[in-house]
Scaffold this motif. Structure first.
Motif, PDB file in Angstrom:
ATOM      1  N   ARG A   1     -55.032   0.776  11.944  1.00  0.00           N
ATOM      2  CA  ARG A   1     -56.021   0.593  10.878  1.00  0.00           C
ATOM      3  C   ARG A   1     -56.129  -0.878  10.499  1.00  0.00           C
ATOM      4  NH1 ARG A   1     -57.574   4.465   6.866  1.00  0.00           N
ATOM      5  NH2 ARG A   1     -59.201   3.531   5.554  1.00  0.00           N
ATOM      6  N   PHE A   2     -57.334  -1.426  10.560  1.00  0.00           N
ATOM      7  CA  PHE A   2     -57.603  -2.778  10.077  1.00  0.00           C
ATOM      8  C   PHE A   2     -57.564  -2.752   8.555  1.00  0.00           C
ATOM      9  CE2 PHE A   2     -60.595  -6.173   8.825  1.00  0.00           C
ATOM     10  CZ  PHE A   2     -60.016  -7.246   9.481  1.00  0.00           C
ATOM     11  N   THR A   3     -56.756  -3.640   7.945  1.00  0.00           N
ATOM     12  CA  THR A   3     -56.537  -3.593   6.500  1.00  0.00           C
ATOM     13  C   THR A   3     -56.575  -4.990   5.890  1.00  0.00           C
ATOM     14  OG1 THR A   3     -54.125  -3.872   6.572  1.00  0.00           O
ATOM     15  CG2 THR A   3     -54.971  -1.608   6.846  1.00  0.00           C
ATOM     16  N   LEU A   4     -56.359  -5.032   4.581  1.00  0.00           N
ATOM     17  CA  LEU A   4     -56.275  -6.312   3.880  1.00  0.00           C
ATOM     18  C   LEU A   4     -55.171  -7.195   4.445  1.00  0.00           C
ATOM     19  CD1 LEU A   4     -56.759  -5.378   0.101  1.00  0.00           C
ATOM     20  CD2 LEU A   4     -58.468  -6.176   1.749  1.00  0.00           C
ATOM     21  N   ALA A   5     -54.147  -6.591   5.001  1.00  0.00           N
ATOM     22  CA  ALA A   5     -53.073  -7.386   5.600  1.00  0.00           C
ATOM     23  C   ALA A   5     -53.608  -8.258   6.732  1.00  0.00           C
ATOM     24  CB  ALA A   5     -51.958  -6.477   6.111  1.00  0.00           C
ATOM     25  N   ASP A   6     -54.558  -7.745   7.485  1.00  0.00           N
ATOM     26  CA  ASP A   6     -55.136  -8.494   8.591  1.00  0.00           C
ATOM     27  C   ASP A   6     -56.055  -9.610   8.095  1.00  0.00           C
ATOM     28  OD1 ASP A   6     -54.016  -6.785  10.784  1.00  0.00           O
ATOM     29  OD2 ASP A   6     -55.218  -5.273   9.749  1.00  0.00           O
ATOM     30  N   ILE A   7     -56.827  -9.335   7.055  1.00  0.00           N
ATOM     31  CA  ILE A   7     -57.665 -10.377   6.452  1.00  0.00           C
ATOM     32  C   ILE A   7     -56.789 -11.528   5.975  1.00  0.00           C
ATOM     33  CG2 ILE A   7     -59.134 -10.937   4.470  1.00  0.00           C
ATOM     34  CD1 ILE A   7     -60.689  -9.423   6.485  1.00  0.00           C
ATOM     35  N   ARG A   8     -55.696 -11.194   5.292  1.00  0.00           N
ATOM     36  CA  ARG A   8     -54.822 -12.217   4.725  1.00  0.00           C
ATOM     37  C   ARG A   8     -54.121 -13.027   5.802  1.00  0.00           C
ATOM     38  NH1 ARG A   8     -52.245 -10.080  -0.797  1.00  0.00           N
ATOM     39  NH2 ARG A   8     -50.528 -11.325   0.006  1.00  0.00           N
ATOM     40  N   ALA A   9     -53.764 -12.410   6.906  1.00  0.00           N
ATOM     41  CA  ALA A   9     -53.141 -13.146   8.005  1.00  0.00           C
ATOM     42  C   ALA A   9     -54.170 -14.005   8.740  1.00  0.00           C
ATOM     43  CB  ALA A   9     -52.483 -12.178   8.979  1.00  0.00           C
ATOM     44  N   PHE A  10     -55.348 -13.440   8.972  1.00  0.00           N
ATOM     45  CA  PHE A  10     -56.366 -14.118   9.772  1.00  0.00           C
ATOM     46  C   PHE A  10     -56.732 -15.487   9.221  1.00  0.00           C
ATOM     47  CE2 PHE A  10     -60.892 -15.144  10.248  1.00  0.00           C
ATOM     48  CZ  PHE A  10     -60.968 -15.291  11.630  1.00  0.00           C
ATOM     49  N   VAL A  11     -56.900 -15.607   7.915  1.00  0.00           N
ATOM     50  CA  VAL A  11     -57.383 -16.873   7.351  1.00  0.00           C
ATOM     51  C   VAL A  11     -56.406 -18.020   7.591  1.00  0.00           C
ATOM     52  CG1 VAL A  11     -58.876 -15.792   5.628  1.00  0.00           C
ATOM     53  CG2 VAL A  11     -56.484 -16.286   5.036  1.00  0.00           C
ATOM     54  N   THR A  12     -55.127 -17.712   7.754  1.00  0.00           N
ATOM     55  CA  THR A  12     -54.159 -18.743   8.123  1.00  0.00           C
ATOM     56  C   THR A  12     -54.155 -18.969   9.629  1.00  0.00           C
ATOM     57  OG1 THR A  12     -52.759 -18.242   6.223  1.00  0.00           O
ATOM     58  CG2 THR A  12     -51.721 -19.406   8.053  1.00  0.00           C
ATOM     59  N   LEU A  13     -54.199 -17.895  10.403  1.00  0.00           N
ATOM     60  CA  LEU A  13     -54.157 -18.030  11.863  1.00  0.00           C
ATOM     61  C   LEU A  13     -55.338 -18.834  12.390  1.00  0.00           C
ATOM     62  CD1 LEU A  13     -53.105 -14.382  12.782  1.00  0.00           C
ATOM     63  CD2 LEU A  13     -51.637 -16.416  12.762  1.00  0.00           C
ATOM     64  N   ILE A  14     -56.517 -18.663  11.806  1.00  0.00           N
ATOM     65  CA  ILE A  14     -57.709 -19.347  12.303  1.00  0.00           C
ATOM     66  C   ILE A  14     -57.629 -20.849  12.043  1.00  0.00           C
ATOM     67  CG2 ILE A  14     -59.165 -19.186  10.237  1.00  0.00           C
ATOM     68  CD1 ILE A  14     -60.277 -18.420  13.852  1.00  0.00           C
ATOM     69  N   ARG A  15     -56.847 -21.272  11.059  1.00  0.00           N
ATOM     70  CA  ARG A  15     -56.676 -22.688  10.734  1.00  0.00           C
ATOM     71  C   ARG A  15     -55.456 -23.303  11.414  1.00  0.00           C
ATOM     72  NH1 ARG A  15     -59.366 -20.079   7.023  1.00  0.00           N
ATOM     73  NH2 ARG A  15     -60.833 -21.164   5.643  1.00  0.00           N
ATOM     74  N   TYR A  16     -54.659 -22.490  12.055  1.00  0.00           N
ATOM     75  CA  TYR A  16     -53.338 -22.929  12.508  1.00  0.00           C
ATOM     76  C   TYR A  16     -53.431 -24.031  13.568  1.00  0.00           C
ATOM     77  CZ  TYR A  16     -48.318 -22.318  13.008  1.00  0.00           C
ATOM     78  OH  TYR A  16     -46.967 -22.511  12.993  1.00  0.00           O
ATOM     79  N   ASP A  17     -54.135 -23.777  14.655  1.00  0.00           N
ATOM     80  CA  ASP A  17     -54.188 -24.761  15.740  1.00  0.00           C
ATOM     81  C   ASP A  17     -55.011 -26.001  15.374  1.00  0.00           C
ATOM     82  OD1 ASP A  17     -52.671 -22.906  17.067  1.00  0.00           O
ATOM     83  OD2 ASP A  17     -54.107 -22.532  18.679  1.00  0.00           O
ATOM     84  N   PRO A  18     -56.168 -25.859  14.713  1.00  0.00           N
ATOM     85  CA  PRO A  18     -56.941 -27.055  14.384  1.00  0.00           C
ATOM     86  C   PRO A  18     -56.302 -27.957  13.337  1.00  0.00           C
ATOM     87  CG  PRO A  18     -58.304 -25.085  14.277  1.00  0.00           C
ATOM     88  CD  PRO A  18     -56.884 -24.631  14.368  1.00  0.00           C
ATOM     89  N   VAL A  19     -55.473 -27.383  12.457  1.00  0.00           N
ATOM     90  CA  VAL A  19     -54.960 -28.175  11.334  1.00  0.00           C
ATOM     91  C   VAL A  19     -53.441 -28.146  11.225  1.00  0.00           C
ATOM     92  CG1 VAL A  19     -54.912 -28.392   8.812  1.00  0.00           C
ATOM     93  CG2 VAL A  19     -57.077 -27.960   9.972  1.00  0.00           C
ATOM     94  N   TYR A  20     -52.870 -26.971  11.055  1.00  0.00           N
ATOM     95  CA  TYR A  20     -51.479 -26.893  10.627  1.00  0.00           C
ATOM     96  C   TYR A  20     -50.506 -27.422  11.667  1.00  0.00           C
ATOM     97  CZ  TYR A  20     -53.572 -23.774   7.128  1.00  0.00           C
ATOM     98  OH  TYR A  20     -54.351 -23.234   6.138  1.00  0.00           O
ATOM     99  N   VAL A  21     -50.792 -27.217  12.952  1.00  0.00           N
ATOM    100  CA  VAL A  21     -49.867 -27.662  14.004  1.00  0.00           C
ATOM    101  C   VAL A  21     -49.592 -29.155  13.889  1.00  0.00           C
ATOM    102  CG1 VAL A  21     -49.664 -28.042  16.488  1.00  0.00           C
ATOM    103  CG2 VAL A  21     -50.347 -25.808  15.632  1.00  0.00           C
ATOM    104  N   THR A  22     -50.632 -29.935  13.659  1.00  0.00           N
ATOM    105  CA  THR A  22     -50.454 -31.385  13.582  1.00  0.00           C
ATOM    106  C   THR A  22     -50.296 -31.855  12.140  1.00  0.00           C
ATOM    107  OG1 THR A  22     -52.866 -31.543  13.694  1.00  0.00           O
ATOM    108  CG2 THR A  22     -51.638 -31.895  15.728  1.00  0.00           C
ATOM    109  N   HIS A  23     -51.204 -31.460  11.284  1.00  0.00           N
ATOM    110  CA  HIS A  23     -51.220 -31.984   9.912  1.00  0.00           C
ATOM    111  C   HIS A  23     -49.982 -31.569   9.119  1.00  0.00           C
ATOM    112  CE1 HIS A  23     -53.106 -33.648   6.352  1.00  0.00           C
ATOM    113  NE2 HIS A  23     -53.093 -32.479   5.727  1.00  0.00           N
TER     114      HIS A  23
END
Length: 350
Positions: free
Chosen positions: A244-266
């Motif tokens: 089941r797709f849930t709020l848990a996935d929404i909450r994880a996704f918003v960090t995962l989508i920013r991870y490689d472009p920003v968090y890895v380096t910044h």
């Protein structure tokens, strides 16, 4: 007038109580080298009951958000999925966050300014709601036009409201029926959210804003333990809570989508790139692609990249921002169809 605090008790299983990007220097939130996010203070609720203090009504409420901010984009994704784009207006702040707080001057493509009251600073919205307010000027803000006040500024609660309070106003019956916080899964959703919040959603900030090597390493190891736990979990589970797709996935996704472009380096979270973790990377692509692009419409890489690299002067004093990776690979097939999934009752917009 509301002066913060929870106005009455609700049955919702909300665990997390910290949200958003704030005003003035984040250095004030560092204690003994460790970044500690402050609690959100406006905690009232919109309800389906027409006699409620804040009843669900079309055209009454506005979300103030930053396209860069993962906490704010949780609420934008839910607004899209629940068919509420004609019910709840959105105002988008400017990209760069100065020490005085988010601005509403429509400086950037995609920034709207304040279309409701013409205010130029997010802080003005907070002081209108409470002239004695002494907290962070964070987004998202769920704002009530009728009373010129803030209903709630805690993203984890706003997405629960959007999940059910406005069902009668959703654009389609399918969007109204969509339940990303089902009663039978709430305990497990909350358990997943507890870990993901502390070590991933906020964990990237703990790495990036750490002021000692010890604090950084503590956050770094906790973050990567959770990424590896998620990678293992997603090997046999379509989503974080089973099929089941849930709020848990929404909450994880918003960090995962920013991870490689920003968090890895910044933020120096460079043990793994999401693109190197096959299950997490496919999972991220699936969410980005689902629902006819509704979630993808809440992802603005220009705002994301320029905000982080140009707002945190002590982390990146030059203001030079990275250009990669190519977001086009988010559209590659995710190949997760072999894992069982409950179908989402989402159809094309009417």
């Amino acid at each position: 007038m509301y002066h913060g605090g929870l106005s009455h008790t609700h049955s919702h299983h909300i665990i997390m109580s910290k949200s958003g990007e704030g005003n003035v220097s984040w250095n004030k939130d560092v204690k003994e080298g460790r970044y500690e996010r402050k609690d959100s203070l406006f905690r009232r609720w919109i309800e389906a009951d027409p006699d409620a203090e804040f009843p669900a009504e079309a055209g009454r409420y506005v979300i103030y958000a930053a396209m860069a901010c993962p906490w704010a984009c949780r609420t934008l994704a839910m607004r899209e999925l629940k068919g509420l784009t004609e019910v709840i207006e959105v105002n988008i702040v400017d990209v760069v966050l100065p020490d005085t707080g988010w601005t509403l001057e429509a400086k950037d493509e995609g920034a709207t300014g304040d279309t409701i009251n013409g205010r130029k600073q997010v802080s003005e919205i907070y002081y209108a709601a409470d002239p004695e307010y002494d907290g962070r000027f964070t987004v998202p803000i769920l704002y009530d036009k009728v009373n010129d006040t803030i209903v709630n500024n805690e993203s984890s609660e706003i997405i629960v409201m959007l999940n059910s309070a406005f069902n009668a106003l959703s654009a389609t019956p399918e969007a109204a029926a969509l339940d990303l916080y089902p009663a039978e899964l709430r305990d497990e959703i909350d358990e997943v959210n507890e870990r993901v919040y502390h070590s991933l959603n906020n964990g990237v900030y703990k790495c990036g804003f750490a002021k000692t090597q010890e604090a950084y390493e503590e956050a770094f190891h906790a973050l990567n333990d959770t990424l590896e736990w998620m990678e293992d979990r997603l090997a046999s589970s379509r989503y974080l809570v089973g099929s089941r797709f849930t709020l848990a996935d929404i909450r994880a996704f918003v960090t995962l989508i920013r991870y490689d472009p920003v968090y890895v380096t910044h933020f120096k979270t460079n043990k793994h790139r999401i693109r190197e973790l096959p299950n997490l990377w496919a999972y991220t692509r699936e969410i980005y692609q689902m629902a006819d692009g509704k979630i993808a419409s809440t992802v603005n890489f220009d705002h994301i990249i320029r905000h982080y690299y140009c707002s945190h002067n002590s982390v990146n004093p030059t203001g030079i921002y990275a250009l990669g990776p190519d977001p086009a690979d988010l559209l590659k097939p995710h190949n997760r169809d072999s894992l069982p999934a409950d179908p989402l009752p989402i159809v094309h917009d009417p």
